[in-house]
Design an enzyme around this catalytic site. Structure first.
Site, PDB file in Angstrom:
ATOM      1  N   ASP A 117      24.173  53.653  44.789  1.00  0.00           N
ATOM      2  CA  ASP A 117      25.263  54.444  43.775  1.00  0.00           C
ATOM      3  C   ASP A 117      24.500  54.031  42.407  1.00  0.00           C
ATOM      4  OD1 ASP A 117      28.293  52.989  42.580  1.00  0.00           O
ATOM      5  OD2 ASP A 117      27.365  54.504  41.872  1.00  0.00           O
ATOM      6  N   GLN A 145      25.928  54.491  37.116  1.00  0.00           N
ATOM      7  CA  GLN A 145      25.657  54.168  35.732  1.00  0.00           C
ATOM      8  C   GLN A 145      24.162  54.254  35.326  1.00  0.00           C
ATOM      9  OE1 GLN A 145      27.621  53.010  33.627  1.00  0.00           O
ATOM     10  NE2 GLN A 145      29.424  53.328  34.957  1.00  0.00           N
ATOM     11  N   HIS A 154      31.208  48.687  42.825  1.00  0.00           N
ATOM     12  CA  HIS A 154      32.180  49.453  42.537  1.00  0.00           C
ATOM     13  C   HIS A 154      33.171  49.736  43.648  1.00  0.00           C
ATOM     14  CE1 HIS A 154      34.700  52.819  40.843  1.00  0.00           C
ATOM     15  NE2 HIS A 154      34.331  52.687  39.579  1.00  0.00           N
ATOM     16  N   CYS A 166      37.399  48.366  37.959  1.00  0.00           N
ATOM     17  CA  CYS A 166      37.253  48.872  39.444  1.00  0.00           C
ATOM     18  C   CYS A 166      36.140  48.014  40.198  1.00  0.00           C
ATOM     19  CB  CYS A 166      36.796  50.448  39.331  1.00  0.00           C
ATOM     20  SG  CYS A 166      37.876  51.360  38.789  1.00  0.00           S
ATOM     21  N   LYS A 194      29.030  60.766  33.901  1.00  0.00           N
ATOM     22  CA  LYS A 194      28.776  59.535  33.238  1.00  0.00           C
ATOM     23  C   LYS A 194      27.536  59.831  32.435  1.00  0.00           C
ATOM     24  CE  LYS A 194      31.155  56.541  35.832  1.00  0.00           C
ATOM     25  NZ  LYS A 194      32.240  55.657  35.304  1.00  0.00           N
TER      26      LYS A 194
END
Lengths: 419, 140
Positions: A213, A216, A136, A377, A239
């Site tokens: 990261d 998600q 992303h 993104c 999220k």
């Protein structure tokens, strides 16, 4: 992921539970363009259950005062509530210490914090930062910014056709020049789950730290930062059924201790004079100014929600939905799914031959179906795939097979209109 | 026809449609009548920023009128720009620069006016008007 079970049996046993969970989300009984809302964009932002909304509302109604400052009871109680969430977050992530949990505005700020603070101290000309093709923008651009300032550069780990990372090429890239592995846990664009633990171990063998990261990942699997041995782990509350505007940066103590402050201001200081200022200890060193206290309270309620529902139940339910919807999609004429790896969570990115994703999304919108279209993104990924973008349907715990069926019906109509 | 007249005609046409399906089918159909941009002008400089789809726009002066041509790889976008071209093309630069495009809201495309990243309708209008201003200036 889930054991082999009779799908129908599992579903009927859980149908009541799933309905109960779905009813906790007030927005889902609403409409969009006059049709009952089918929300399939949780990867962009999840909806919020009652308990998260109420926790924040309750905080503002009865508990609010600035924290870490006041001597009066209300302030102390607010501080206690806030710090309780920090402890809860540390336990949820299996961090070693609560002071390894920094509250930020979200994953993007968390990554910017590390890129800026860690990067400024350690990156030199010629150094490399490894990222995957799937990243992303929030796990690309902060590194590009610090690379420009320090003379370091990004290198991209190749991706296989099915979306998986090329594990043959990866080890060869782990040279003495690499100063950071910045890797997404679960891809927002394709749903691919990276073998993060394995990749971190390999990076560590080469003396390279890793930032993950986890934006998600957090709504779909419980991150265990010590099991992964991640040096940094970033995530966003919004999220994972929590509010917007707040996120977490986990970092190993010794790394965070050594890093210079990111933002200056109140709270992160120890002593201030015009001549010289000293800084506060962890975690406050990295929490300048008044935080989003209500947001953190909301994050705490979201963690409670996730643990109450149970990650095993989430995984089983979403896996079933993913398989079901994928199967139905593949039966349609000339629909192409991106990211065909079996190691996948909760996201289906697709396009239909002869149509543009924007047109498909617009016509789905008119039928009450909320999906995401475009580059998500992840422009470098789209460039690599040679496509302008995709239609992305993503699932949360509140979605069911009826949602999938409605999307498919709407999609059939859209394709008819466009072809 | 003046810019106002064209807008009125378009609003009348759309009043015939009952639901969103008929409206969007018509928009998709309208896209087929878009005066197509010449291949040589399908360059990156002529791309409209702020669209999820690719939209190219070109303007030239014919006598004292601005003539627009365009193209898009998304059908709905193509239809919308066909409507804009229908309204604004073949008018004086001055009229284009000053035009108020109220028909978009009236035909139920209000959401396309939202300043999100995903639709470039506002960018298209802005670009067409900028052509109006630029070509107006070049007349002196």
């Amino acid at each position: 992921m889930a054991e082999v079970m009779d799908t129908d049996h599992r579903l009927s046993r859980n149908a009541e539970d799933l309905n109960r969970i779905r009813n906790m989300f007030p927005i889902l009984s609403g409409t969009m363009n006059g049709k009952p809302l089918v929300f399939l964009d949780s990867a962009a932002s999840s909806q919020k259950p009652f308990q998260v909304i109420e926790a924040m509302s309750h905080y503002y109604r009865f508990q609010h005062a600035n924290i870490h400052r006041g001597i009066y009871q209300l302030s102390q109680q607010a501080t206690e509530a806030f710090e309780q969430v920090r402890k809860k977050t540390a336990a949820w992530l299996n961090a070693g210490h609560a002071h390894e949990i920094i509250f930020t505005r979200g994953t993007t700020e968390s990554i910017n914090l590390v890129a800026s603070s860690f990067g400024r101290k350690y990156f030199k000309t010629g150094d490399e930062i490894l990222v995957s093709t799937l990243e992303h923008h929030s796990n690309i651009v902060p590194w590009q910014l610090i690379a420009e300032q320090t003379g370091a550069k990004l290198r991209v780990i190749p991706m296989l056709d099915n979306g998986e990372v090329d594990l043959d090429a990866y080890p060869r890239m782990l040279t003495g020049k690499v100063k950071m592995l910045a890797l997404v846990h679960i891809s927002n664009a394709l749903g691919i789950i990276h073998p993060v633990k394995e990749m971190i171990a390999m990076a560590h063998s080469a003396g390279i730290p890793a930032l993950i990261d986890g934006a998600q990942a957090a709504p779909h699997l419980q991150p265990d930062v010590r099991d992964l041995d991640a040096d940094f782990y970033a995530l966003s509350a919004h999220k994972m059924y929590g509010p917007t505007g707040v996120g977490v940066l986990y970092g190993k103590s010794h790394l965070l201790e050594a890093m210079p402050p990111y933002q200056g201001g109140g709270e992160m200081i120890s002593q201030v004079s015009f001549e010289q200022t000293t800084f506060n200890e962890l975690p406050f060193k990295f929490e300048a100014g008044t935080p989003d206290i209500a947001g953190v309270i909301g994050l705490g309620a979201a963690i409670d929600f996730l643990l109450e529902v149970g990650y095993e139940n989430i995984a089983a339910h979403e896996s079933d939905l993913l398989q079901y919807t994928t199967g139905q999609l593949l039966e349609l004429d000339e629909v192409n799914i991106y990211g065909t790896s079996l190691q996948k969570a909760s996201v289906i990115s697709f396009d239909a031959k002869g149509t543009h994703p924007y047109d498909v999304g617009a016509l789905l919108d008119k039928q009450g179906i909320a999906v995401r279209t475009g580059h998500h993104c992840t422009q470098p990924l789209m460039q690599h795939l040679g496509i302008p973008g995709t239609v992305r349907a993503s699932f949360g715990i509140y979605n069911n097979r009826e949602d999938a069926d409605r999307m498919l019906e709407a999609l059939k109509l859209a394709l008819k209109m466009l072809r | 026809m003046t810019i106002q007249d064209t807008q009125n005609t378009i609003v009348e046409e759309f009043e015939l449609f009952g639901d969103w399906m008929e409206r969007y089918e018509y928009i998709i159909e309208l896209g087929k009548s878009l005066p197509l941009i010449d291949e040589q002008y399908k360059t990156d400089e002529n791309l409209i920023r702020g669209c999820q789809s690719r939209v190219w726009l070109h303007a030239s002066m014919q006598n004292d009128r601005v003539v627009f041509t365009a193209d898009s790889d998304a059908l709905i976008t193509k239809g919308i720009i066909a409507l804009l071209v229908r309204v604004l093309s073949n008018h004086k630069p001055d009229d284009i620069a000053r035009a108020e495009l109220w028909f978009i809201d009236r035909i139920g495309l209000k959401e396309h006016l939202s300043p999100t990243r995903s639709n470039g309708l506002l960018s298209m209008i802005k670009q067409m008007k900028m052509y109006g201003i630029a070509l107006q200036a070049s007349q002196f």
